[in-house]
Design a protein around this motif. Structure first.
Motif, PDB file in Angstrom:
ATOM      1  N   LEU A 224     -34.649 151.881 -58.074  1.00 42.41           N
ATOM      2  CA  LEU A 224     -35.171 150.701 -58.758  1.00 42.41           C
ATOM      3  C   LEU A 224     -34.044 149.683 -58.890  1.00 42.41           C
ATOM      4  O   LEU A 224     -33.404 149.549 -59.932  1.00 42.41           O
ATOM      5  CB  LEU A 224     -35.755 151.087 -60.120  1.00 42.41           C
ATOM      6  CG  LEU A 224     -36.873 152.138 -60.068  1.00 42.41           C
ATOM      7  CD1 LEU A 224     -37.492 152.334 -61.452  1.00 42.41           C
ATOM      8  CD2 LEU A 224     -37.935 151.776 -59.041  1.00 42.41           C
ATOM      9  N   VAL A 225     -33.805 148.995 -57.775  1.00 49.50           N
ATOM     10  CA  VAL A 225     -32.785 147.951 -57.701  1.00 49.50           C
ATOM     11  C   VAL A 225     -33.440 146.701 -57.123  1.00 49.50           C
ATOM     12  O   VAL A 225     -34.520 146.759 -56.518  1.00 49.50           O
ATOM     13  CB  VAL A 225     -31.588 148.388 -56.827  1.00 49.50           C
ATOM     14  CG1 VAL A 225     -30.803 149.492 -57.504  1.00 49.50           C
ATOM     15  CG2 VAL A 225     -32.049 148.828 -55.442  1.00 49.50           C
ATOM     16  N   GLY A 229     -37.506 145.162 -54.247  1.00 50.46           N
ATOM     17  CA  GLY A 229     -38.649 144.269 -54.391  1.00 50.46           C
ATOM     18  C   GLY A 229     -39.819 144.796 -55.196  1.00 50.46           C
ATOM     19  O   GLY A 229     -40.957 144.323 -55.038  1.00 50.46           O
ATOM     20  N   VAL A 230     -39.587 145.764 -56.092  1.00 53.72           N
ATOM     21  CA  VAL A 230     -40.696 146.368 -56.833  1.00 53.72           C
ATOM     22  C   VAL A 230     -41.415 145.363 -57.742  1.00 53.72           C
ATOM     23  O   VAL A 230     -42.634 145.486 -57.941  1.00 53.72           O
ATOM     24  CB  VAL A 230     -40.207 147.594 -57.637  1.00 53.72           C
ATOM     25  CG1 VAL A 230     -41.389 148.335 -58.257  1.00 53.72           C
ATOM     26  CG2 VAL A 230     -39.423 148.533 -56.744  1.00 53.72           C
ATOM     27  N   PRO A 231     -40.748 144.329 -58.321  1.00 57.67           N
ATOM     28  CA  PRO A 231     -41.500 143.345 -59.106  1.00 57.67           C
ATOM     29  C   PRO A 231     -42.644 142.697 -58.325  1.00 57.67           C
ATOM     30  O   PRO A 231     -43.697 142.391 -58.895  1.00 57.67           O
ATOM     31  CB  PRO A 231     -40.431 142.308 -59.483  1.00 57.67           C
ATOM     32  CG  PRO A 231     -39.165 143.091 -59.540  1.00 57.67           C
ATOM     33  CD  PRO A 231     -39.282 144.080 -58.416  1.00 57.67           C
ATOM     34  N   THR A 232     -42.475 142.510 -57.020  1.00 56.08           N
ATOM     35  CA  THR A 232     -43.559 141.948 -56.200  1.00 56.08           C
ATOM     36  C   THR A 232     -44.768 142.869 -56.210  1.00 56.08           C
ATOM     37  O   THR A 232     -45.920 142.410 -56.279  1.00 56.08           O
ATOM     38  CB  THR A 232     -43.072 141.748 -54.750  1.00 56.08           C
ATOM     39  OG1 THR A 232     -41.952 140.858 -54.746  1.00 56.08           O
ATOM     40  CG2 THR A 232     -44.174 141.167 -53.881  1.00 56.08           C
ATOM     41  N   LEU A 233     -44.540 144.159 -56.168  1.00 56.03           N
ATOM     42  CA  LEU A 233     -45.636 145.128 -56.200  1.00 56.03           C
ATOM     43  C   LEU A 233     -46.333 145.116 -57.548  1.00 56.03           C
ATOM     44  O   LEU A 233     -47.570 145.164 -57.626  1.00 56.03           O
ATOM     45  CB  LEU A 233     -45.085 146.517 -55.880  1.00 56.03           C
ATOM     46  CG  LEU A 233     -46.064 147.690 -55.871  1.00 56.03           C
ATOM     47  CD1 LEU A 233     -47.267 147.416 -55.008  1.00 56.03           C
ATOM     48  CD2 LEU A 233     -45.336 148.965 -55.418  1.00 56.03           C
ATOM     49  N   GLY A 255     -33.349 153.455 -61.807  1.00 60.22           N
ATOM     50  CA  GLY A 255     -32.304 152.490 -61.501  1.00 60.22           C
ATOM     51  C   GLY A 255     -32.275 151.375 -62.526  1.00 60.22           C
ATOM     52  O   GLY A 255     -33.087 151.344 -63.466  1.00 60.22           O
ATOM     53  N   PRO A 256     -31.368 150.426 -62.361  1.00 61.39           N
ATOM     54  CA  PRO A 256     -31.174 149.375 -63.365  1.00 61.39           C
ATOM     55  C   PRO A 256     -32.359 148.429 -63.541  1.00 61.39           C
ATOM     56  O   PRO A 256     -32.452 147.763 -64.566  1.00 61.39           O
ATOM     57  CB  PRO A 256     -29.948 148.610 -62.837  1.00 61.39           C
ATOM     58  CG  PRO A 256     -29.866 148.941 -61.388  1.00 61.39           C
ATOM     59  CD  PRO A 256     -30.388 150.330 -61.264  1.00 61.39           C
ATOM     60  N   GLU A 257     -33.269 148.381 -62.579  1.00 63.26           N
ATOM     61  CA  GLU A 257     -34.432 147.494 -62.687  1.00 63.26           C
ATOM     62  C   GLU A 257     -35.565 148.080 -63.536  1.00 63.26           C
ATOM     63  O   GLU A 257     -36.518 147.372 -63.842  1.00 63.26           O
ATOM     64  CB  GLU A 257     -34.972 147.176 -61.289  1.00 63.26           C
ATOM     65  CG  GLU A 257     -34.194 146.126 -60.527  1.00 63.26           C
ATOM     66  CD  GLU A 257     -34.542 144.719 -60.993  1.00 63.26           C
ATOM     67  OE1 GLU A 257     -35.685 144.273 -60.789  1.00 63.26           O
ATOM     68  OE2 GLU A 257     -33.661 144.070 -61.592  1.00 63.26           O
ATOM     69  N   HIS A 260     -36.767 146.169 -66.741  1.00 62.96           N
ATOM     70  CA  HIS A 260     -37.461 144.928 -66.390  1.00 62.96           C
ATOM     71  C   HIS A 260     -38.869 145.214 -65.896  1.00 62.96           C
ATOM     72  O   HIS A 260     -39.831 144.513 -66.259  1.00 62.96           O
ATOM     73  CB  HIS A 260     -36.663 144.186 -65.316  1.00 62.96           C
ATOM     74  CG  HIS A 260     -37.384 143.019 -64.725  1.00 62.96           C
ATOM     75  ND1 HIS A 260     -37.793 141.931 -65.476  1.00 62.96           N
ATOM     76  CD2 HIS A 260     -37.777 142.755 -63.434  1.00 62.96           C
ATOM     77  CE1 HIS A 260     -38.405 141.051 -64.686  1.00 62.96           C
ATOM     78  NE2 HIS A 260     -38.411 141.537 -63.452  1.00 62.96           N
ATOM     79  N   LEU A 261     -39.023 146.239 -65.071  1.00 62.52           N
ATOM     80  CA  LEU A 261     -40.341 146.583 -64.541  1.00 62.52           C
ATOM     81  C   LEU A 261     -41.275 147.064 -65.651  1.00 62.52           C
ATOM     82  O   LEU A 261     -42.471 146.718 -65.671  1.00 62.52           O
ATOM     83  CB  LEU A 261     -40.198 147.661 -63.467  1.00 62.52           C
ATOM     84  CG  LEU A 261     -39.434 147.241 -62.202  1.00 62.52           C
ATOM     85  CD1 LEU A 261     -39.121 148.463 -61.344  1.00 62.52           C
ATOM     86  CD2 LEU A 261     -40.244 146.223 -61.405  1.00 62.52           C
ATOM     87  N   GLU A 262     -40.745 147.842 -66.581  1.00 56.45           N
ATOM     88  CA  GLU A 262     -41.569 148.306 -67.699  1.00 56.45           C
ATOM     89  C   GLU A 262     -41.996 147.138 -68.573  1.00 56.45           C
ATOM     90  O   GLU A 262     -43.140 147.096 -69.062  1.00 56.45           O
ATOM     91  CB  GLU A 262     -40.812 149.348 -68.514  1.00 56.45           C
ATOM     92  CG  GLU A 262     -40.615 150.666 -67.777  1.00 56.45           C
ATOM     93  CD  GLU A 262     -39.853 151.687 -68.595  1.00 56.45           C
ATOM     94  OE1 GLU A 262     -39.033 151.281 -69.451  1.00 56.45           O
ATOM     95  OE2 GLU A 262     -40.077 152.897 -68.384  1.00 56.45           O
TER      96      GLU A 262
END
Length: 403
Positions: A224-225, A229-233, A255-257, A260-262
């Motif tokens: 999760l960096v 591009g996981v925010p796009t998903l 990972g560090p992202e 933010h994703l949560e």
């Protein structure tokens, strides 16, 4: 054969997995006779039991020991353009094969990711736009580190140009590196080649084609960096929910992202129950988690060189959706859908299409399994490496006998 993998088990990752597959396959004679392999790494063993492996492992050797191992090897195989063993191999005039898993030979940060924007780099170094390279890495690591990374590019590329073989993991990587003596060998994964599907069986029966799924189950697997591009998903799932579409997403990895994703998942009412965070999973737990997914999505911002994750899921008959750049589309071929990087709306359209066309979902799954059987078997990967090594070793023997 000396295989040098700077990182190795118990560390987990694509390069570590590939090095393990290759060393085991060569030692056990997958596809041909066995090869004597010594694997050298800088990774401490911790609780890992090297004695269970069918090949010798040397961890964190001193300079003298590394020189002796290289001197007694017929061929040196490097997992990446690692400077010290590469330089020693050239000095000792050993045939050296560099397996390029990324862009370290054409980009100072090795990712082809331009900072601070976090966008795919248009090849600044190869276009001689050197100030862009310095500015890019300075934004992340400061000017001193940026200058160091930049200056190391020159000896690294020079040494790569003097390698016996520059072995790239995709044609995309080959095009980006622009190195002589290059060839392409895809990764291999377990299970590829099993349970292939005849083309006539792609679409199934008429009753199967008329069944429209109420919900799609998606999976992402990786670190999760930012570059993944996981925010796009997550945004694509938001768009589907706004249209009343039912879809669930399992995010596997850490990972560090992740915070933010949560936060993204929590800020839209009802979205959090559609998105689960499984964290890092291994072996049986990972296989169980992926069984429930209809397809895998890899929405990378940077140009993925290739991807074991993509190959592994294709071997299991899972369709894939990938960003339309890098090595992902090359691997997916006709077994997946593509969308422009960072375009959540386009990704949502891909997902809607598969929800509306269950026969297409089934067909892509069959194509994925067959494509993996054609291109991504472990036996093929090991055999192609072995042929390269044998050719180099026989060349050395021929020169020795002539002299």
């Amino acid at each position: 054969i000396l295989i040098y993998s700077h990182s190795f088990a118990p560390n987990i990752g694509g390069v570590e997995t590939y090095a393990m597959f290759l060393a085991k396959g060569l030692t056990q004679g997958v596809g041909a006779h066995a090869v004597d392999v010594t694997l050298v790494t800088q990774t401490p063993k911790d609780k890992f039991n090297d004695g269970e492996l069918p090949f010798a492992v040397v961890r964190r050797p001193g300079l003298g020991q590394l020189v002796r191992i290289i001197r007694h090897s017929e061929v040196v195989h490097l997992a990446g353009p690692v400077m010290a063993p590469l330089l020693l191999s050239v000095i000792l005039r050993k045939p050296v094969v560099i397996e390029h898993h990324g862009y370290q030979a054409s980009c100072p940060n090795g990712l082809l990711l331009f900072q601070p924007m976090g966008t795919a780099c248009p090849d600044h170094f190869m276009r001689h736009e050197y100030m862009k390279c310095l500015q890019c890495n300075a934004s992340e690591s400061g000017w001193f580190t940026s200058a160091k990374l930049f200056l190391l590019m020159w000896p690294r590329r020079w040494l790569c140009r003097h390698a016996s073989v520059n072995l790239c993991i995709s044609h995309h990587v080959d095009r980006r590196l622009q190195l002589p003596h290059s060839t392409v060998v895809y990764y291999g994964v377990p299970g590829a080649g099993e349970n292939t599907v005849a083309p006539d069986d792609y679409t199934g029966s008429a009753s199967e084609q008329s069944t429209r799924p109420l919900s799609m189950s998606l999976a992402f697997l990786g670190r999760l960096v930012h570059e993944k591009g996981v925010p796009t998903l997550v945004e694509a799932i938001q768009l589907l929910q706004a249209k009343g579409r039912l879809a669930t997403l399992m995010i596997i990895g850490d990972g560090p992202e992740r915070p933010h994703l949560e936060a993204m998942a929590n800020e839209t009412p009802g979205l959090r129950k559609r998105i689960s965070f499984a964290g890092s999973l291994q072996e049986e737990a990972l296989r169980d988690a992926l069984k429930s997914a209809d397809l895998l999505v890899m929405p990378s911002v940077n140009e993925e060189p290739a991807g074991l994750v993509i190959m592994e899921q294709m071997a299991q008959g899972k369709p894939v959706i990938v960003s339309d750049h890098g090595g992902g589309p090359e691997l997916a071929g006709d077994a997946g859908l593509k969308f422009p990087p960072s375009d959540a709306a386009a990704l949502a359209e891909c997902l809607e299409r598969l929800a509306d066309e269950p026969a297409l979902l089934k067909e892509l799954g069959a194509r994925a399994r067959n494509r993996a059987a054609a291109f991504f078997t472990l036996e093929r990967m090991v055999e192609e490496h072995r042929k390269i090594f044998e050719g180099l070793a026989s060349g050395v023997a021929s020169r020795t006998s002539t002299s």
